[in-house]
Write an enzyme that holds these catalytic residues in place. Structure first.
Site, PDB file in Angstrom:
ATOM      1  N   GLY A 412     -55.714  53.638  12.392  1.00  0.00           N
ATOM      2  CA  GLY A 412     -56.067  55.006  12.049  1.00  0.00           C
ATOM      3  C   GLY A 412     -57.421  55.065  11.389  1.00  0.00           C
ATOM      4  N   GLY A 415     -57.702  52.468   8.394  1.00  0.00           N
ATOM      5  CA  GLY A 415     -57.629  51.041   8.653  1.00  0.00           C
ATOM      6  C   GLY A 415     -56.581  50.686   9.686  1.00  0.00           C
ATOM      7  N   VAL A 417     -53.024  48.152  10.808  1.00  0.00           N
ATOM      8  CA  VAL A 417     -51.831  47.483  10.301  1.00  0.00           C
ATOM      9  C   VAL A 417     -51.443  46.398  11.297  1.00  0.00           C
ATOM     10  CG1 VAL A 417     -49.432  47.729   9.569  1.00  0.00           C
ATOM     11  CG2 VAL A 417     -51.056  49.581   9.144  1.00  0.00           C
ATOM     12  N   LYS A 431     -51.634  45.559   5.859  1.00  0.00           N
ATOM     13  CA  LYS A 431     -52.551  46.696   6.010  1.00  0.00           C
ATOM     14  C   LYS A 431     -53.959  46.278   5.607  1.00  0.00           C
ATOM     15  CE  LYS A 431     -53.377  51.502   4.704  1.00  0.00           C
ATOM     16  NZ  LYS A 431     -52.906  52.664   3.921  1.00  0.00           N
ATOM     17  N   ASP A 525     -50.157  61.983  -0.254  1.00  0.00           N
ATOM     18  CA  ASP A 525     -50.256  62.026   1.216  1.00  0.00           C
ATOM     19  C   ASP A 525     -48.851  61.969   1.829  1.00  0.00           C
ATOM     20  OD1 ASP A 525     -51.496  62.244   3.655  1.00  0.00           O
ATOM     21  OD2 ASP A 525     -52.012  60.121   3.818  1.00  0.00           O
TER      22      ASP A 525
END
Length: 735
Positions: A412, A415, A417, A431, A525
């Site tokens: 994304g 960053g 994963v 991550k 978030d």
């Protein structure tokens, strides 16, 4: 507009030795004056080679003899560049001449170069003549240039459309240029009603359509003259040339010419007209001037080649070259081979040590830069189970765990994963962020320590981190059943009871973060994509990368608003003041997603209706709730509960934060609704009402849950009004 040029006809070597006579000026302004030319008596060969230097100008300029012909370059190979005015005639639309200039030039002994010049005519209604004398014969030639539009004119093309050019003969000593027009100016006067003609050094002229614009033509152009030494004796008798030089008859001279030029003999360079002007060239100093393979020895006018010790032959590239003696080949090959191997091994080992040391220093730099020392100190203060399980991984360990970052399971804007396995084969998710704010490293470490202490079933557990890379790497437990977002919008396989259980457990986690940790944590978030589901569809809240630690009853002022559009608290977006009610709003949007099956941003709606939250509130206000609910979860037995959960969602997504409930209140209410559903109370109420019976009381002071066939007795959750749990009110949305 004048033009100054430097001709390319003079070789570099010649220019280096194009000297004047001893004790004579060798320059006038920017122009070199080599012998046989000169500016003072005794400095030139005869009056034909006199150069008048006008030092009243700035910079001084040279002229031929006492004429107005400006000299811009003199080369000792027999060429001279001078400036000559452009012939011009311009007409108005009625055909009257308004401007004209017809230059004329006469030379005494020099001639106009045939190979160096072109006669050029420029214009769109134009023709011109070049006139002169070849011996006693009159010479005249011309060229025509026409065009109806500049669209037909091609840059670089001078074949009659806007520009034409012809050669001039060799031997001309007199030159006159006449320019005319066909006087058809009604078509061309809009851009240039003029004719231009001139003789020009072809190496200094390139036609462009700009020449057809008014004012686009220079007043002067450079032309090339040929010069030679005229004598009624032979070159040798007249002793024209100096030592190590020989006479040469110009190849482009006329048959009646008795002129000569000098050139340095092979192996010499310089000014051949001076007595000692030609000097020996040391070919051995410049490899491009000799054909030697090993050793070059210079001799007057030439050079010789020889082989170095251990070789034999003539030493020339164009001959036999140099061949090594037999014993020398073996010795040299062995020495070269051993030296090469030793050198390669030494370089490789030094490079390995240097690279390893550099990499270790870089890892140490990143570790300190990312707050590694601070994290170690903080972890040493913790004595619980969480601190024991938390680990600071090395970069090599992370590469081993992820198989050198081979399996990307998510990417994304912030960053990537990667999936990996610990040595005990426990799956993990690593991550790797794209960037980190170095100004907030202390805050990042503080939040990392707090998150490491969170030991909740519904929070993705942080197992450790790696700080030896440019940006920190975080190691989480692996949750492999996808995100809540995927299950809502792609798979669509969640029942209402399962959806309600997911929201209740998620609300419990957020309530814990807000009110039960030492320092309240605002997730910042919350969205369906950050809620992972395990194989039993148990929700696990993830991605605390944007989280903030906020003291109790404090308001966090932020310089940068973080979050995801569609879930972002509008009050936080407007005021930049972050509170726990910001998470409540985002959770409310997730709750609306579960109720409607729609995404947080509705791309198929007009721009003002794209917010799912606003669209949901509007539907409630217009009593159109059932129209917006997900058909997959609506049945006759749960409509009342759906309405009550919708009412709760509406409170969560209230525009004003003070009107929203706390996450603790939300969690308690959802746990109550879930308990009622487990007991079948909503199903009973809907059936009773459908039979026309109005029930107002229920026997539910306790609840029973059956899990795996075992009954367990629980009391209602503290702080939750049992009467309010069981009261089934008609939904009336108010603000």
């Amino acid at each position: 507009m004048g033009c100054r040029c430097s001709t390319s006809r003079t070789s570099t070597a010649a220019a280096a030795h194009a000297q004047a006579k001893p004790r004579c000026p060798n320059r006038c302004g920017d122009v070199e004056i080599p012998y046989p030319f000169g500016t003072k008596r005794g400095c030139f060969l005869n009056k034909d080679f006199l150069i008048t230097c006008n030092d009243t100008l700035n910079p001084p300029k040279p002229f031929l003899r006492k004429s107005s012909i400006e000299v811009v370059n003199i080369s000792i190979d027999g060429h001279l560049n001078v400036m000559q005015y452009t012939a011009k005639v311009c007409y108005d639309a009625k055909g009257y001449s308004v401007d004209s200039n017809l230059p004329y030039i006469t030379l005494s002994k020099f001639t106009f170069s045939r190979t160096g010049n072109k006669f050029v005519v420029i214009g769109c209604d134009s023709y011109a003549y070049v006139l002169g004398f070849l011996g006693e014969d009159r010479y005249k030639s011309g060229c025509t240039s026409t065009c109806d539009s500049l669209d037909y004119v091609t840059n670089g093309s001078c074949v009659g459309t806007g520009c034409c050019q012809i050669e001039i003969p060799g031997g001309l000593k007199e030159l006159e240029v006449e320019a005319f027009s066909f006087k058809n100016h009604t078509k061309v006067s809009s851009f240039n009603p003029c004719t231009y003609a001139f003789v020009v050094d072809q190496s200094q002229f390139h036609f462009t359509s700009n020449y057809l614009a008014l004012g686009g033509i220079r007043d002067e152009f450079p032309m090339v003259l040929d010069w030679e030494i005229i004598t009624d004796k032979t070159c040798e008798e007249a002793k024209i040339c100096g030592l190590n030089a020989s006479c040469d008859t110009p190849k482009d001279n006329t048959s009646t010419s008795s002129g000569y030029r000098c050139k340095c003999n092979k192996g010499y360079e310089g000014n051949p007209y001076l007595s000692d002007g030609c000097r020996d060239v040391n070919e051995c100093e410049d490899p491009s001037r000799n054909n030697c393979t090993h050793i070059c020895d210079n001799i007057p006018g030439s050079y010789t080649c020889r082989c170095r010790k251990g070789f034999h032959g003539d030493g020339r590239k164009d001959g036999g070259g140099c061949t090594p003696n037999q014993y020398t080949v073996i010795k040299v090959a062995l020495g070269v081979g051993i030296s090469f191997v030793v050198a390669i091994m030494s370089i490789s080992w030094l490079h390995f040590l240097w690279t390893r040391r550099r990499h270790m220093k870089l890892k140490e730099k990143f570790f300190e830069q990312n707050g590694g020392s601070i994290l170690r100190q903080e972890l040493s203060k913790l004595h619980g189970q969480s601190s024991e399980k938390a680990k600071i991984f090395t970069e090599e360990e992370i590469k081993t765990v992820t198989n050198n970052y081979a399996d990307v399971i998510g990417c994304g804007g912030s960053g990537n994963v990667y999936k990996g396995f610990l040595p005990d084969r426990t799956p993990v998710a690593v991550k790797k962020s794209k960037f980190v704010d170095q100004a907030k490293i202390d805050e990042f470490i503080n939040e990392l320590v707090v998150v490491l202490q969170i030991n909740r079933r519904n929070v993705v557990r942080l197992l450790g981190c790696c700080l030896e890379t440019q940006v920190p790497l975080l190691v989480y437990e692996f949750v492999g059943n996808g995100t809540l977002f995927e299950h809502i919008h792609k798979k669509g396989n969640l029942s209402w009871e399962r959806r309600l259980r997911i929201t209740a457990e998620t609300a419990g986690v957020l309530s814990y973060l807000h009110s039960e940790t030492n320092v309240p944590i605002i997730h910042r978030d919350v969205k369906s994509a950050n809620i992972l589901l395990d194989e039993n569809c148990t929700p696990k809240v993830s991605d605390f990368g944007a989280s903030k630690l906020v003291p109790i009853d404090a308001i966090q002022n932020c310089t940068v608003v973080q979050g995801t559009l569609g879930y972002l608290d509008p009050e936080y977006l407007q005021t930049c003041k972050l509170t726990d009610k910001s998470d409540v709003y985002s959770f409310g949007v997730v709750l609306v997603e579960l109720l409607t099956g729609k995404m947080a941003l509705l791309s198929d709606k007009p721009e003002e209706e794209r917010s799912l939250a606003m669209n949901f509130l509007s539907s409630l206000k217009q009593n159109r709730l059932l129209e917006i609910l997900d058909n997959r979860i609506v049945n006759d037995g749960n409509k009342q509960q759906l309405k009550e959960v919708a009412k709760l969602a509406a409170r969560c997504i209230s525009v004003r934060g003070e009107e929203r409930p706390t996450m603790k209140e939300v969690s308690l209410e959802l746990q109550g609704r879930l308990s009622l559903m487990s007991n079948g109370q909503y199903y009973l109420r809907d059936n009773v009402e459908s039979n026309g019976v109005q029930e107002t009381e229920y026997f539910t002071s306790t609840f029973y849950e059956c899990r795996n066939g075992i009954g367990s007795h629980t009391t209602p959750t503290d702080g939750y009004d049992s009467v309010q749990q069981l009261e089934l009110m008609a939904f009336d949305y108010e603000r």
